[in-house]
Scaffold this motif. Structure first.
Motif, PDB file in Angstrom:
ATOM      1  N   THR A 126      11.582   3.196  19.179  1.00 18.92           N
ATOM      2  CA  THR A 126      10.883   4.473  19.148  1.00 18.92           C
ATOM      3  C   THR A 126       9.890   4.538  17.993  1.00 18.92           C
ATOM      4  OG1 THR A 126      12.744   5.623  20.165  1.00 18.92           O
ATOM      5  CG2 THR A 126      11.164   6.975  18.955  1.00 18.92           C
ATOM      6  N   VAL A 127      10.333   4.158  16.798  1.00 21.53           N
ATOM      7  CA  VAL A 127       9.485   4.335  15.607  1.00 21.53           C
ATOM      8  C   VAL A 127       8.715   3.070  15.249  1.00 21.53           C
ATOM      9  CG1 VAL A 127      11.067   6.070  14.704  1.00 21.53           C
ATOM     10  CG2 VAL A 127      11.318   3.691  13.962  1.00 21.53           C
ATOM     11  N   GLY A 128       9.088   1.940  15.818  1.00 19.35           N
ATOM     12  CA  GLY A 128       8.445   0.687  15.472  1.00 19.35           C
ATOM     13  C   GLY A 128       9.239  -0.078  14.426  1.00 19.35           C
ATOM     14  N   ALA A 129       9.371  -1.384  14.621  1.00 20.45           N
ATOM     15  CA  ALA A 129      10.174  -2.204  13.719  1.00 20.45           C
ATOM     16  C   ALA A 129       9.648  -2.186  12.293  1.00 20.45           C
ATOM     17  CB  ALA A 129      10.238  -3.641  14.247  1.00 20.45           C
ATOM     18  N   ASP A 130       8.314  -2.236  12.129  1.00 26.06           N
ATOM     19  CA  ASP A 130       7.740  -2.249  10.774  1.00 26.06           C
ATOM     20  C   ASP A 130       8.028  -0.950  10.039  1.00 26.06           C
ATOM     21  OD1 ASP A 130       6.790  -4.783  11.234  1.00 26.06           O
ATOM     22  OD2 ASP A 130       4.743  -4.139  11.720  1.00 26.06           O
ATOM     23  N   ASN A 131       7.912   0.161  10.737  1.00 24.29           N
ATOM     24  CA  ASN A 131       8.187   1.458  10.109  1.00 24.29           C
ATOM     25  C   ASN A 131       9.643   1.562   9.682  1.00 24.29           C
ATOM     26  OD1 ASN A 131       5.581   2.496  10.356  1.00 24.29           O
ATOM     27  ND2 ASN A 131       5.974   3.373  12.375  1.00 24.29           N
ATOM     28  N   LEU A 132      10.553   1.099  10.535  1.00 20.90           N
ATOM     29  CA  LEU A 132      11.968   1.186  10.204  1.00 20.90           C
ATOM     30  C   LEU A 132      12.305   0.271   9.025  1.00 20.90           C
ATOM     31  CD1 LEU A 132      14.748   2.277  10.755  1.00 20.90           C
ATOM     32  CD2 LEU A 132      15.023   0.583  12.580  1.00 20.90           C
ATOM     33  N   THR A 133      11.745  -0.924   9.015  1.00 23.06           N
ATOM     34  CA  THR A 133      11.984  -1.843   7.904  1.00 23.06           C
ATOM     35  C   THR A 133      11.484  -1.254   6.590  1.00 23.06           C
ATOM     36  OG1 THR A 133      11.839  -3.774   9.343  1.00 23.06           O
ATOM     37  CG2 THR A 133      11.496  -4.149   6.992  1.00 23.06           C
ATOM     38  N   ALA A 134      10.341  -0.588   6.631  1.00 29.20           N
ATOM     39  CA  ALA A 134       9.787   0.024   5.419  1.00 29.20           C
ATOM     40  C   ALA A 134      10.731   1.073   4.849  1.00 29.20           C
ATOM     41  CB  ALA A 134       8.423   0.632   5.725  1.00 29.20           C
ATOM     42  N   VAL A 135      11.331   1.878   5.722  1.00 25.12           N
ATOM     43  CA  VAL A 135      12.280   2.903   5.262  1.00 25.12           C
ATOM     44  C   VAL A 135      13.522   2.236   4.676  1.00 25.12           C
ATOM     45  CG1 VAL A 135      13.822   4.756   6.012  1.00 25.12           C
ATOM     46  CG2 VAL A 135      11.479   4.659   6.870  1.00 25.12           C
ATOM     47  N   GLU A 136      14.003   1.185   5.327  1.00 28.04           N
ATOM     48  CA  GLU A 136      15.192   0.488   4.842  1.00 28.04           C
ATOM     49  C   GLU A 136      14.967  -0.097   3.455  1.00 28.04           C
ATOM     50  OE1 GLU A 136      16.567  -0.867   9.351  1.00 28.04           O
ATOM     51  OE2 GLU A 136      15.865  -2.356   7.903  1.00 28.04           O
ATOM     52  N   LEU A 137      13.787  -0.629   3.209  1.00 28.69           N
ATOM     53  CA  LEU A 137      13.490  -1.230   1.917  1.00 28.69           C
ATOM     54  C   LEU A 137      13.277  -0.174   0.835  1.00 28.69           C
ATOM     55  CD1 LEU A 137      11.053  -4.106   3.020  1.00 28.69           C
ATOM     56  CD2 LEU A 137      13.440  -4.312   2.307  1.00 28.69           C
ATOM     57  N   ALA A 138      12.666   0.940   1.221  1.00 20.10           N
ATOM     58  CA  ALA A 138      12.356   1.985   0.233  1.00 20.10           C
ATOM     59  C   ALA A 138      13.587   2.805  -0.138  1.00 20.10           C
ATOM     60  CB  ALA A 138      11.261   2.903   0.790  1.00 20.10           C
ATOM     61  N   GLY A 139      14.473   3.027   0.810  1.00 22.13           N
ATOM     62  CA  GLY A 139      15.649   3.849   0.548  1.00 22.13           C
ATOM     63  C   GLY A 139      15.263   5.310   0.347  1.00 22.13           C
ATOM     64  N   GLY A 140      16.016   6.016  -0.467  1.00 23.99           N
ATOM     65  CA  GLY A 140      15.713   7.411  -0.774  1.00 23.99           C
ATOM     66  C   GLY A 140      16.063   8.372   0.346  1.00 23.99           C
ATOM     67  N   HIS A 141      15.449   9.552   0.285  1.00 27.73           N
ATOM     68  CA  HIS A 141      15.777  10.627   1.225  1.00 27.73           C
ATOM     69  C   HIS A 141      15.424  10.253   2.652  1.00 27.73           C
ATOM     70  CE1 HIS A 141      16.642  14.632   2.620  1.00 27.73           C
ATOM     71  NE2 HIS A 141      15.406  14.799   3.072  1.00 27.73           N
ATOM     72  N   ASP A 142      14.304   9.570   2.848  1.00 29.41           N
ATOM     73  CA  ASP A 142      13.916   9.179   4.207  1.00 29.41           C
ATOM     74  C   ASP A 142      14.976   8.291   4.854  1.00 29.41           C
ATOM     75  OD1 ASP A 142      11.619  10.633   4.079  1.00 29.41           O
ATOM     76  OD2 ASP A 142      10.278   8.936   3.750  1.00 29.41           O
ATOM     77  N   ALA A 143      15.590   7.420   4.050  1.00 24.40           N
ATOM     78  CA  ALA A 143      16.630   6.545   4.581  1.00 24.40           C
ATOM     79  C   ALA A 143      17.834   7.350   5.061  1.00 24.40           C
ATOM     80  CB  ALA A 143      17.056   5.523   3.534  1.00 24.40           C
ATOM     81  N   LEU A 144      18.175   8.423   4.332  1.00 23.07           N
ATOM     82  CA  LEU A 144      19.276   9.284   4.756  1.00 23.07           C
ATOM     83  C   LEU A 144      18.947   9.982   6.077  1.00 23.07           C
ATOM     84  CD1 LEU A 144      20.251  10.942   1.342  1.00 23.07           C
ATOM     85  CD2 LEU A 144      21.396   9.049   2.510  1.00 23.07           C
ATOM     86  N   LEU A 145      17.695  10.441   6.202  1.00 23.51           N
ATOM     87  CA  LEU A 145      17.282  11.100   7.445  1.00 23.51           C
ATOM     88  C   LEU A 145      17.333  10.137   8.624  1.00 23.51           C
ATOM     89  CD1 LEU A 145      14.208  13.184   6.180  1.00 23.51           C
ATOM     90  CD2 LEU A 145      16.494  14.028   6.715  1.00 23.51           C
ATOM     91  N   VAL A 146      16.910   8.902   8.399  1.00 24.71           N
ATOM     92  CA  VAL A 146      16.930   7.907   9.467  1.00 24.71           C
ATOM     93  C   VAL A 146      18.361   7.543   9.845  1.00 24.71           C
ATOM     94  CG1 VAL A 146      16.379   5.508  10.005  1.00 24.71           C
ATOM     95  CG2 VAL A 146      14.643   6.986   8.982  1.00 24.71           C
ATOM     96  N   CYS A 147      19.231   7.424   8.853  1.00 24.79           N
ATOM     97  CA  CYS A 147      20.642   7.157   9.130  1.00 24.79           C
ATOM     98  C   CYS A 147      21.227   8.246  10.025  1.00 24.79           C
ATOM     99  CB  CYS A 147      21.425   7.054   7.825  1.00 24.79           C
ATOM    100  SG  CYS A 147      23.208   6.808   8.041  1.00 24.79           S
ATOM    101  N   ASP A 148      20.967   9.494   9.673  1.00 23.16           N
ATOM    102  CA  ASP A 148      21.457  10.613  10.493  1.00 23.16           C
ATOM    103  C   ASP A 148      20.886  10.549  11.910  1.00 23.16           C
ATOM    104  OD1 ASP A 148      23.153  11.836   8.683  1.00 23.16           O
ATOM    105  OD2 ASP A 148      21.593  13.131   7.854  1.00 23.16           O
ATOM    106  N   ALA A 149      19.612  10.183  12.011  1.00 20.65           N
ATOM    107  CA  ALA A 149      18.963  10.135  13.326  1.00 20.65           C
ATOM    108  C   ALA A 149      19.593   9.073  14.215  1.00 20.65           C
ATOM    109  CB  ALA A 149      17.467   9.860  13.155  1.00 20.65           C
TER     110      ALA A 149
END
Length: 230
Positions: A126-149
């Protein structure tokens, strides 16, 4: 990881060795071997080494089938076990997180019924592999939102079957407590909110207010068991 499979001699002690083979998703033999039963034993163990039970890089999951055969009193005895190898999932994804979002307990929804790997794969598409990898590497609040999603993705697919199974438990009196009436529409709306927030955190370009893409659409289908809309 290595695997041990117990083979019980329910139909008699083997006439000879137990022959086994391990097949991959294409039906190709990954490994094979034989086990010589100990004298007067009632069972034997087939051991698959970790080297023969690894998932290929880049794959999220890979099915396996372990099959074995032997003869007992001249009769052929067959057995098999199917299982799935799964890649490590990042972001702290967990089955407990899925259960919390649905408001159920482990005895009502076991780990084996929750497909986090499938949910992770669908969200990545849905979001694209590159976008998801970027969130995984950056961590932070966005990573928590993605985990919940992603956990919500896994949870929302379970609603139709849970509606049936929980109702059956209550009707049979097997529940350990009297559960209040569940508002499944509210739970679905909350899960869709998690999915929306996580999708936009990973791929802001999918925000429909920017007219640059389409936000994830959750398909609603009729429940095949009850015939009602889930």
């Amino acid at each position: 990881m290595p695997l041990s499979q117990l083979v019980e001699f329910d139909q008699g002690f083997p006439d000879g060795d137990i022959l086994w083979s391990l097949l991959d998703a294409r039906g190709l033999t990954v490994a094979s071997g034989s086990v010589t039963p100990a004298a007067d034993s009632v069972s034997a163990i087939i051991f698959v080494s970790g080297d023969d039970n690894t998932i290929e890089p880049g794959l999220l999951a890979s099915p396996r089938e372990l099959a074995w055969v032997y003869t007992a009193g001249g009769m052929v005895v067959n057995g098999r076990r199917r299982y799935r190898l799964e890649a490590f999932l990042p972001l702290g994804l967990s089955e407990d997180g899925v259960r919390r979002k649905l408001g159920v307990e482990p005895h009502e929804l076991g780990d084996e019924a929750i497909d986090l790997v499938g949910a992770y794969g669908r969200f990545r598409e849905t979001v694209g592999a590159d976008n998801l990898t970027a969130v995984e590497l950056a961590g932070g609040h966005d990573a928590l939102l993605v985990c919940d999603a992603i956990e919500a993705f896994a949870a929302i697919s379970l609603i139709p079957s849970l509606q049936v199974s929980l109702a059956a438990k209550e009707a049979s009196g097997t529940n350990q407590f009297q559960r209040a009436t569940i508002n499944w529409q509210l739970i679905r709306a909350q899960l869709e909110g998690y999915i929306s927030d996580g999708t936009l955190a990973a791929a802001p370009e999918l925000d429909p207010t920017l007219n640059t893409g389409a936000l994830l659409v959750v398909v609603v289908r009729d429940d095949p068991v009850t015939g009602t809309t889930a």
